[in-house]
Design an enzyme around this catalytic site. Structure first.
Site, PDB file in Angstrom:
ATOM      1  N   ILE A  12       0.948  -1.289  -0.005  1.00 56.01           N
ATOM      2  CA  ILE A  12       0.001   0.041   0.002  1.00 56.01           C
ATOM      3  C   ILE A  12       0.676   1.333   0.094  1.00 56.01           C
ATOM      4  O   ILE A  12       1.893   1.272   0.606  1.00 56.01           O
ATOM      5  CB  ILE A  12      -1.096   0.022   1.118  1.00 56.01           C
ATOM      6  N   PRO A  13       0.727   2.212  -0.796  1.00 56.54           N
ATOM      7  CA  PRO A  13       1.387   3.573  -0.723  1.00 56.54           C
ATOM      8  C   PRO A  13       1.488   3.839   0.614  1.00 56.54           C
ATOM      9  O   PRO A  13       0.428   3.782   1.300  1.00 56.54           O
ATOM     10  CB  PRO A  13       0.663   4.233  -1.913  1.00 56.54           C
ATOM     11  N   GLY A  18      -7.414  11.621   0.317  1.00 58.99           N
ATOM     12  CA  GLY A  18      -8.579  11.651   1.107  1.00 58.99           C
ATOM     13  C   GLY A  18      -9.591  12.366  -0.112  1.00 58.99           C
ATOM     14  O   GLY A  18      -9.274  13.434  -0.750  1.00 58.99           O
ATOM     15  N   THR A  19     -11.006  12.013   0.259  1.00 56.34           N
ATOM     16  CA  THR A  19     -11.859  12.337  -0.811  1.00 56.34           C
ATOM     17  C   THR A  19     -13.251  12.825  -0.158  1.00 56.34           C
ATOM     18  O   THR A  19     -14.283  13.167  -0.918  1.00 56.34           O
ATOM     19  CB  THR A  19     -12.302  11.126  -1.747  1.00 56.34           C
ATOM     20  N   ASP A  46      -8.616   7.206  -1.190  1.00 57.54           N
ATOM     21  CA  ASP A  46      -9.551   6.882  -0.018  1.00 57.54           C
ATOM     22  C   ASP A  46     -10.909   7.301  -0.200  1.00 57.54           C
ATOM     23  O   ASP A  46     -11.327   8.714  -0.181  1.00 57.54           O
ATOM     24  CB  ASP A  46      -8.999   7.468   1.335  1.00 57.54           C
ATOM     25  N   TYR A  51     -19.404   9.863   1.233  1.00 60.93           N
ATOM     26  CA  TYR A  51     -18.979  11.036   0.790  1.00 60.93           C
ATOM     27  C   TYR A  51     -19.784  11.448  -0.521  1.00 60.93           C
ATOM     28  O   TYR A  51     -19.747  12.713  -1.028  1.00 60.93           O
ATOM     29  CB  TYR A  51     -17.614  10.835   0.125  1.00 60.93           C
ATOM     30  N   LYS A  80     -15.595   2.281   1.686  1.00 64.62           N
ATOM     31  CA  LYS A  80     -16.364   1.877   2.845  1.00 64.62           C
ATOM     32  C   LYS A  80     -17.768   1.873   3.052  1.00 64.62           C
ATOM     33  O   LYS A  80     -18.396   2.507   2.092  1.00 64.62           O
ATOM     34  CB  LYS A  80     -16.009   3.032   3.989  1.00 64.62           C
ATOM     35  N   HIS A 113     -17.300   1.379   7.660  1.00 67.04           N
ATOM     36  CA  HIS A 113     -16.855   2.949   8.233  1.00 67.04           C
ATOM     37  C   HIS A 113     -16.826   3.170   9.698  1.00 67.04           C
ATOM     38  O   HIS A 113     -16.084   4.008  10.049  1.00 67.04           O
ATOM     39  CB  HIS A 113     -17.921   3.798   7.279  1.00 67.04           C
ATOM     40  N   SER A 163     -12.528   0.610  10.779  1.00 65.05           N
ATOM     41  CA  SER A 163     -12.495   2.075  10.963  1.00 65.05           C
ATOM     42  C   SER A 163     -13.210   2.537  12.216  1.00 65.05           C
ATOM     43  O   SER A 163     -14.179   1.887  12.698  1.00 65.05           O
ATOM     44  CB  SER A 163     -13.015   2.628   9.719  1.00 65.05           C
ATOM     45  N   SER A 216      -7.863  18.518  10.144  1.00 69.38           N
ATOM     46  CA  SER A 216      -8.990  18.866   9.355  1.00 69.38           C
ATOM     47  C   SER A 216      -9.578  20.191   9.336  1.00 69.38           C
ATOM     48  O   SER A 216     -10.553  20.360   9.895  1.00 69.38           O
ATOM     49  CB  SER A 216     -10.101  17.547   9.716  1.00 69.38           C
ATOM     50  N   VAL A 268      -7.871  20.409  -2.114  1.00 72.06           N
ATOM     51  CA  VAL A 268      -8.191  20.538  -3.723  1.00 72.06           C
ATOM     52  C   VAL A 268      -7.299  21.468  -4.380  1.00 72.06           C
ATOM     53  O   VAL A 268      -7.334  21.635  -5.372  1.00 72.06           O
ATOM     54  CB  VAL A 268      -9.640  21.183  -3.753  1.00 72.06           C
ATOM     55  N   ASN A 276       2.227  17.961  -0.383  1.00 76.79           N
ATOM     56  CA  ASN A 276       1.939  16.727   0.633  1.00 76.79           C
ATOM     57  C   ASN A 276       2.588  15.641   0.184  1.00 76.79           C
ATOM     58  O   ASN A 276       3.160  14.916   1.070  1.00 76.79           O
ATOM     59  CB  ASN A 276       0.305  16.641   0.773  1.00 76.79           C
TER      60      ASN A 276
HETATM   61  N1  LIG Z   1     -12.627   6.768   8.502  1.00 76.40           N
HETATM   62  C1  LIG Z   1     -13.332   7.682   9.012  1.00 76.40           C
HETATM   63  O1  LIG Z   1     -14.144   7.860   9.508  1.00 76.40           O
HETATM   64  C2  LIG Z   1     -12.862   9.254   8.238  1.00 76.40           C
HETATM   65  C3  LIG Z   1     -13.057  10.441   8.878  1.00 76.40           C
HETATM   66  C4  LIG Z   1     -12.643  11.681   8.314  1.00 76.40           C
HETATM   67  C5  LIG Z   1     -11.822  11.478   7.239  1.00 76.40           C
HETATM   68  N2  LIG Z   1     -11.482  10.276   6.527  1.00 76.40           N
HETATM   69  C6  LIG Z   1     -10.658  10.496   5.532  1.00 76.40           C
HETATM   70  O2  LIG Z   1      -9.642  11.383   5.741  1.00 76.40           O
HETATM   71  C7  LIG Z   1      -9.123  12.299   4.671  1.00 76.40           C
HETATM   72  C8  LIG Z   1      -8.830  13.446   5.333  1.00 76.40           C
HETATM   73  O3  LIG Z   1      -9.359  13.907   6.332  1.00 76.40           O
HETATM   74  P1  LIG Z   1      -9.865  15.425   6.360  1.00 76.40           P
HETATM   75  O4  LIG Z   1      -9.989  15.752   4.886  1.00 76.40           O
HETATM   76  O5  LIG Z   1     -10.848  15.788   7.169  1.00 76.40           O
HETATM   77  O6  LIG Z   1      -8.718  16.385   6.939  1.00 76.40           O
HETATM   78  P2  LIG Z   1      -7.093  16.702   6.674  1.00 76.40           P
HETATM   79  O7  LIG Z   1      -6.576  15.979   5.487  1.00 76.40           O
HETATM   80  O8  LIG Z   1      -6.595  16.822   8.078  1.00 76.40           O
HETATM   81  O9  LIG Z   1      -7.616  18.238   6.490  1.00 76.40           O
HETATM   82  C9  LIG Z   1      -7.803  18.662   5.145  1.00 76.40           C
HETATM   83  C10 LIG Z   1      -7.389  20.282   5.129  1.00 76.40           C
HETATM   84  O10 LIG Z   1      -6.130  20.431   5.423  1.00 76.40           O
HETATM   85  C11 LIG Z   1      -5.922  21.608   4.679  1.00 76.40           C
HETATM   86  N3  LIG Z   1      -4.651  21.261   3.868  1.00 76.40           N
HETATM   87  C12 LIG Z   1      -4.258  20.093   3.462  1.00 76.40           C
HETATM   88  N4  LIG Z   1      -2.937  20.212   2.702  1.00 76.40           N
HETATM   89  C13 LIG Z   1      -2.457  21.455   3.190  1.00 76.40           C
HETATM   90  C14 LIG Z   1      -1.225  22.143   2.704  1.00 76.40           C
HETATM   91  N5  LIG Z   1      -0.309  21.615   2.298  1.00 76.40           N
HETATM   92  N6  LIG Z   1      -1.056  23.369   3.625  1.00 76.40           N
HETATM   93  C15 LIG Z   1      -1.977  23.960   4.047  1.00 76.40           C
HETATM   94  N7  LIG Z   1      -3.344  23.465   4.575  1.00 76.40           N
HETATM   95  C16 LIG Z   1      -3.543  22.088   4.046  1.00 76.40           C
HETATM   96  C17 LIG Z   1      -6.807  21.966   3.689  1.00 76.40           C
HETATM   97  O11 LIG Z   1      -7.686  23.047   4.269  1.00 76.40           O
HETATM   98  P3  LIG Z   1      -8.157  24.196   3.692  1.00 76.40           P
HETATM   99  O12 LIG Z   1      -9.155  23.826   2.767  1.00 76.40           O
HETATM  100  O13 LIG Z   1      -8.721  25.263   4.779  1.00 76.40           O
HETATM  101  O14 LIG Z   1      -6.880  25.001   2.794  1.00 76.40           O
HETATM  102  C18 LIG Z   1      -7.650  20.682   3.795  1.00 76.40           C
HETATM  103  O15 LIG Z   1      -9.013  21.060   3.301  1.00 76.40           O
HETATM  104  C19 LIG Z   1     -10.775  12.506   4.121  1.00 76.40           C
HETATM  105  O16 LIG Z   1     -10.702  13.341   3.231  1.00 76.40           O
HETATM  106  C20 LIG Z   1     -11.526  11.035   4.244  1.00 76.40           C
HETATM  107  O17 LIG Z   1     -11.028  10.437   2.922  1.00 76.40           O
HETATM  108  C21 LIG Z   1     -11.960   9.339   7.061  1.00 76.40           C
END
Ligand SMILES: NC(=O)c1ccc[n+]([C@@H]2O[C@H](COP(=O)([O-])OP(=O)(O)OC[C@H]3O[C@@H](n4cnc5c(N)ncnc54)[C@H](OP(=O)(O)O)[C@@H]3O)[C@@H](O)[C@H]2O)c1
Length: 324
Positions: A12-13, A18-19, A46, A51, A80, A113, A163, A216, A268, A276
């Protein structure tokens, strides 16, 4: 793209995309980002049915393969099953829909999930409560897991994950699994390191996959409380970021990869998701910096899951067996 070996032999990478658009980004924006991310070199994507964007993402996965950016074999696609599809026969239906939407023949990993059937409407407030919500039940969970195992036997899914589990829940279900989970998705970032659960997973050869790796910052309001820590504003993270000349987000990801979990950050913004991905190509954090981050843990859970509480639950800690 470096990869980590899972105990079943799959690779796995070490970082993914995330999406979850956090209710702030449109499905088209997220899907378009997936195409850009694959072009930039991401291989782990992911996804999740809840979503609501798997059909759009599928269009772009197909396009990325047709355009020659990547082959299906190089990609590692996860999805999930959502909490409202835990009934008998529902897991197959949900997986089939995800496969159809994502335009794939198989998923590399499929997760349960959340470990209970509790549901909420997308976009609802944090104080929403489902009157049918139930606490975790080992037998119900294993009935769902049996359906997950069947997907592996059918060749629709290559590996299984769980999860939002706790040590208590894992202890009760792992002995009953015919196919053991290779990975656990869990909230992991410098303010919430979950050392006990993390170590437990490593001991059991379960790969931790860290969601919300940057804390997040754009999560929905319903997942935000006044006690929450802003991870990218933690003084320790800012100080290390300054000394490396990078954004604090990059420190969070470097820490995650060096510790051994697989972060799945979302963005995005092309500059953000490219940096990243490339964070491993810059000088590593020193042992002192890693220790400083370990010591900065705030035990601050951001995704508390309060909308999943059942009647009689004291507060959201009950969802997590009071482990944090
Ligand atoms: N299994 C589960 O229950 C569960 C729960 C939650 C999430 N997930 C998965 O985990 C993924 C990631 O979690 P997440 O999207 O909530 O949180 P995250 O990745 O911690 O935060 C995403 C936010 O961080 C900021 N960001 C990202 N790269 C950056 C950089 N290089 N510099 C500055 N800011 C940066 C952006 O905010 P701004 O848009 O404000 O710039 C982006 O919207 C989700 O997309 C999903 O696939 C799974």
């Amino acid at each position: 793209m470096e990869r980590r070996k899972l105990f079943n032999g799959m690779e796995i990478p070490h970082i993914g995309m995330g999406t979850f658009g956090s209710d702030r980004f449109t499905h088209d924006q997220v899907a378009d980002t997936v195409y850009g991310a694959i072009g930039a070199g991401y291989r782990l994507i992911d996804c999740a049915s809840i979503y609501g964007n798997e059909d759009k993402i599928g269009m772009y996965l197909e396009k990325a393969i047709d355009d020659g950016l990547v082959t299906r074999e190089e990609l590692f696609i996860t999805s999930k099953v959502w909490n409202d599809m835990h009934g008998r026969g529902d897991v197959l239906l949900s997986c089939a829909k995800s496969l159809r939407d994502l335009r794939l023949d198989y998923l590399d990993m499929y997760f349960i999930h959340w470990p209970f059937p509790n549901n909420h409407n997308p976009g609802c407030d944090g104080d929403f409560r489902d009157s049918d919500a139930k606490p975790f039940d080992k037998n119900d969970f294993i009935a769902v897991w049996r359906q997950m195992e069947k997907l592996v036997y059918m060749g629709l899914v290559r590996s299984l994950g769980m999860s939002n589990m706790t040590i208590t829940k894992l202890e009760s279900v792992l002995p009953l699994c015919r196919i053991r989970p290779v990975a656990l998705q869990m909230e992991l970032h410098p303010a919430f390191q979950q050392p006990e659960l993390y170590d437990y997973c490593i001991k059991k050869s379960i790969q931790p996959i860290g969601f919300c790796p940057i804390g997040s910052p754009s999560r929905p309001d319903r997942d935000t409380t006044s006690e929450d820590i802003s991870v990218i504003e933690m003084p320790e993270i800012i100080e290390i970021a300054k000394s490396h000349g990078v954004h604090p987000a990059i420190v969070c990801l470097k820490w995650a990869i060096q510790r051994g979990q697989i972060p799945i950050p979302f963005s995005v913004d092309e500059m953000e998701y490219v940096s990243n991905l490339q964070c491993v190509d810059t000088p590593p954090l020193s042992i002192e910096e890693m220790t400083k981050i370990t010591n900065a843990d705030k035990r601050c859970r951001l995704i508390k899951g309060q909308v999943f509480m059942w009647e009689g639950a004291k507060d959201w800690h009950d969802l997590w067996d009071n482990e944090i």
